[in-house]
Design an enzyme around this catalytic site. Sequence first.
Site, PDB file in Angstrom:
ATOM      1  N   THR A 260      81.216  54.913  49.390  1.00 32.33           N
ATOM      2  CA  THR A 260      79.879  54.592  48.893  1.00 32.33           C
ATOM      3  C   THR A 260      80.042  53.228  48.232  1.00 32.33           C
ATOM      4  O   THR A 260      81.118  52.934  47.692  1.00 32.33           O
ATOM      5  CB  THR A 260      79.375  55.629  47.864  1.00 32.33           C
ATOM      6  OG1 THR A 260      80.241  55.591  46.724  1.00 32.33           O
ATOM      7  CG2 THR A 260      79.367  57.044  48.420  1.00 32.33           C
ATOM      8  N   HIS A 261      79.032  52.401  48.300  1.00 29.39           N
ATOM      9  CA  HIS A 261      79.111  51.019  47.781  1.00 29.39           C
ATOM     10  C   HIS A 261      80.265  50.242  48.432  1.00 29.39           C
ATOM     11  O   HIS A 261      80.824  49.345  47.810  1.00 29.39           O
ATOM     12  CB  HIS A 261      79.288  50.991  46.259  1.00 29.39           C
ATOM     13  CG  HIS A 261      78.346  51.895  45.523  1.00 29.39           C
ATOM     14  ND1 HIS A 261      77.097  51.487  45.102  1.00 29.39           N
ATOM     15  CD2 HIS A 261      78.470  53.197  45.163  1.00 29.39           C
ATOM     16  CE1 HIS A 261      76.496  52.503  44.488  1.00 29.39           C
ATOM     17  NE2 HIS A 261      77.297  53.556  44.524  1.00 29.39           N
TER      18      HIS A 261
ATOM     19  N   SER B 199      88.130  32.479  70.404  1.00 30.70           N
ATOM     20  CA  SER B 199      87.653  31.260  69.772  1.00 30.70           C
ATOM     21  C   SER B 199      88.034  30.084  70.651  1.00 30.70           C
ATOM     22  O   SER B 199      89.058  30.114  71.327  1.00 30.70           O
ATOM     23  CB  SER B 199      88.293  31.149  68.392  1.00 30.70           C
ATOM     24  OG  SER B 199      88.345  29.798  67.988  1.00 30.70           O
TER      25      SER B 199
ATOM     26  N   LYS C  70      92.631  34.210  67.894  1.00 34.12           N
ATOM     27  CA  LYS C  70      91.479  35.025  67.469  1.00 34.12           C
ATOM     28  C   LYS C  70      90.920  35.945  68.539  1.00 34.12           C
ATOM     29  O   LYS C  70      90.931  35.656  69.729  1.00 34.12           O
ATOM     30  CB  LYS C  70      90.357  34.108  66.973  1.00 34.12           C
ATOM     31  CG  LYS C  70      90.739  33.433  65.667  1.00 34.12           C
ATOM     32  CD  LYS C  70      89.513  33.104  64.854  1.00 34.12           C
ATOM     33  CE  LYS C  70      88.857  34.337  64.330  1.00 34.12           C
ATOM     34  NZ  LYS C  70      87.585  34.021  63.717  1.00 34.12           N
TER      35      LYS C  70
ATOM     36  N   ASN D  61      87.300  37.875  68.643  1.00 34.09           N
ATOM     37  CA  ASN D  61      86.071  37.986  67.852  1.00 34.09           C
ATOM     38  C   ASN D  61      85.180  39.149  68.300  1.00 34.09           C
ATOM     39  O   ASN D  61      85.043  39.395  69.495  1.00 34.09           O
ATOM     40  CB  ASN D  61      85.277  36.679  67.946  1.00 34.09           C
ATOM     41  CG  ASN D  61      85.972  35.544  67.219  1.00 34.09           C
ATOM     42  OD1 ASN D  61      86.695  35.769  66.245  1.00 34.09           O
ATOM     43  ND2 ASN D  61      85.783  34.326  67.707  1.00 34.09           N
TER      44      ASN D  61
ATOM     45  N   GLU E 125      78.362  41.737  66.666  1.00 36.39           N
ATOM     46  CA  GLU E 125      77.630  40.704  65.917  1.00 36.39           C
ATOM     47  C   GLU E 125      76.284  40.404  66.567  1.00 36.39           C
ATOM     48  O   GLU E 125      75.254  40.302  65.903  1.00 36.39           O
ATOM     49  CB  GLU E 125      78.467  39.422  65.816  1.00 36.39           C
ATOM     50  CG  GLU E 125      79.594  39.530  64.790  1.00 36.39           C
ATOM     51  CD  GLU E 125      80.559  38.352  64.834  1.00 36.39           C
ATOM     52  OE1 GLU E 125      81.424  38.284  63.966  1.00 36.39           O
ATOM     53  OE2 GLU E 125      80.449  37.509  65.742  1.00 36.39           O
TER      54      GLU E 125
ATOM     55  N   GLN F  82      46.110  40.269  75.085  1.00 30.42           N
ATOM     56  CA  GLN F  82      47.027  39.803  76.126  1.00 30.42           C
ATOM     57  C   GLN F  82      48.390  39.448  75.526  1.00 30.42           C
ATOM     58  O   GLN F  82      49.397  39.414  76.223  1.00 30.42           O
ATOM     59  CB  GLN F  82      46.417  38.594  76.827  1.00 30.42           C
ATOM     60  CG  GLN F  82      47.235  38.050  77.966  1.00 30.42           C
ATOM     61  CD  GLN F  82      46.443  37.086  78.822  1.00 30.42           C
ATOM     62  OE1 GLN F  82      45.576  37.505  79.584  1.00 30.42           O
ATOM     63  NE2 GLN F  82      46.720  35.809  78.688  1.00 30.42           N
TER      64      GLN F  82
HETATM   65  N1  ARG Z   1      45.397  39.613  81.377  1.00 33.54           N
HETATM   66  C1  ARG Z   1      44.615  40.450  80.536  1.00 33.54           C
HETATM   67  C2  ARG Z   1      45.513  41.108  79.476  1.00 33.54           C
HETATM   68  O1  ARG Z   1      46.668  41.081  79.649  1.00 33.54           O
HETATM   69  C3  ARG Z   1      43.962  41.529  81.342  1.00 33.54           C
HETATM   70  C4  ARG Z   1      42.687  42.035  80.800  1.00 33.54           C
HETATM   71  C5  ARG Z   1      41.648  41.006  80.888  1.00 33.54           C
HETATM   72  N2  ARG Z   1      40.366  41.523  80.579  1.00 33.54           N
HETATM   73  C6  ARG Z   1      39.387  40.711  80.235  1.00 33.54           C
HETATM   74  N3  ARG Z   1      38.265  41.259  80.010  1.00 33.54           N
HETATM   75  N4  ARG Z   1      39.557  39.440  80.144  1.00 33.54           N
HETATM   76  O2  ARG Z   1      45.056  41.585  78.487  1.00 33.54           O
END
Ligand code: ARG
Length: 461
Positions: free
Chosen positions: A155-156, A277, A283, A285, A290, A322
């Site tokens: 712990t710690h 390295s 070394k 690594n 990481e 989108q």
């Molecule tokens: N390319 C758009 C998206 O990924 C698709 C939906 C578009 N719909 C719209 N009404 N413009 O969200």
Amino acid sequence: MSKIASGKIKKSSAKLLDEFNASIMFDKELYNEDIDGSIAHVKMLSKQKIISDKSKDKIIEGLNEIKKEVEEGKYKFSIKDEDIHMSIENRLTELIGDDAKRMHTARSRNDQVALDFRLFVLNKNREIVKLLFGLEKILLNIEKKHVDTLLPGMTHLQHAQPINFAYHLLAYSSMFKRDIERFESSIERNNVSPIGCAALAGTPYNTDREYESKLLGFKEVSINCLDTVSDRDFALELLFNISTMMMHISRLSEEIILWSSSEFGFVELSDEYSTSSSIMPQKKNPDVPELLRGKTGRVYGNLISLLTVLKGLPLAYNKDMQEDKEGVFDSVKTASISIKILAKTLESMTVKKENMQNATKKGHLSATDLADYLTKKCGYAFRNAYKITGEIVGYADDHNKDISELNLQELQSFEPKINNDVINVLKLENSMNARNSQGGTSKESTKKQITYFEKWIYPKS
Ligand code: ARG
């Protein structure tokens, strides 16, 4: 120039707008889901007599042709098509002519993208669960070999009590089990079909959403279309679940990094999964753990980024949404390669039993046992027993010994009631085995935990 002609927009769009507005560069990843969704949709349309069987057959044939083109690398993704939905519809029109124009009846890109993305996310959940089970199997194999391998429990980051290496790894088996359960419960909750919601309010066509949903393998149909086209909780859950899983991976990685240092020397990474390295030839690594630790940052970023995109959006679809995809694609790729390489790194690393064992001789790991002995056998109140033990620890330090190495005389000089049986109590292995409570580190309890995971991972055996 964008190909969506509209009543409102007479001029073709600016090149800069196409570049800014388009998502085809990344949502092409959804081509499979988009085609599967369209096939189910036209099957439903023809069953409901909204389009003819002939149109349906031509459309399906064309869509399968498109799938082949993409898979063979022959398909041309163009920014002019804006997104994967328009791209496939435009290509279908090129391939089969006017019948293609019936495909978008009783749907919108809003339910289409909700469908594609949800199908994608559900599948990725399943893939990640599979990979995590693979990791669990590798952990289990290592655990089975190391019930007798003592190391200092900490712990710690300070030596605390002796535990065994299997017990230590079982903590990670538990974490990854919770991760698996989180991915699975997300699949359960989000296994709901969005298709048929159209733009936001449903459709006046006589559609059959149940049928479409069954064709696509969903458990049920969504309840409210306004919610469905604007819901991205399923993606957020995936991002959160990946983040939590990567946090677990990062903690284990941190331990592997420490363990492989010369200060610890508890494990040695295989040559295959370590790097060298460019300047220091001696070394080795731990780049893999990481990087796993480092990559955790980007998946957290993707989660926060989508949470922020969705915050404050009015119903229903907004183009902001989108922005939901690239982070998810990135997190999914990161998660999947991370689980795979962690499993390989663990599988191929050497556990240096002796070094672990030797490390337990530092730090008076059985001091708590001595205090318990003084309480149980010599009638001390625990706080007083704790104080005497502290004095004995001080004595041992002064004489460069661990308390488990003190002889009876030395111990009796602090408390004459101490008996010969204390020697066994102070032995590190006995100290470990004394912790036999449920979930504890004793050999017996560790074996029970291994059996528990074995039954969970291999339910039929
Ligand atoms: N390319 C758009 C998206 O990924 C698709 C939906 C578009 N719909 C719209 N009404 N413009 O969200």
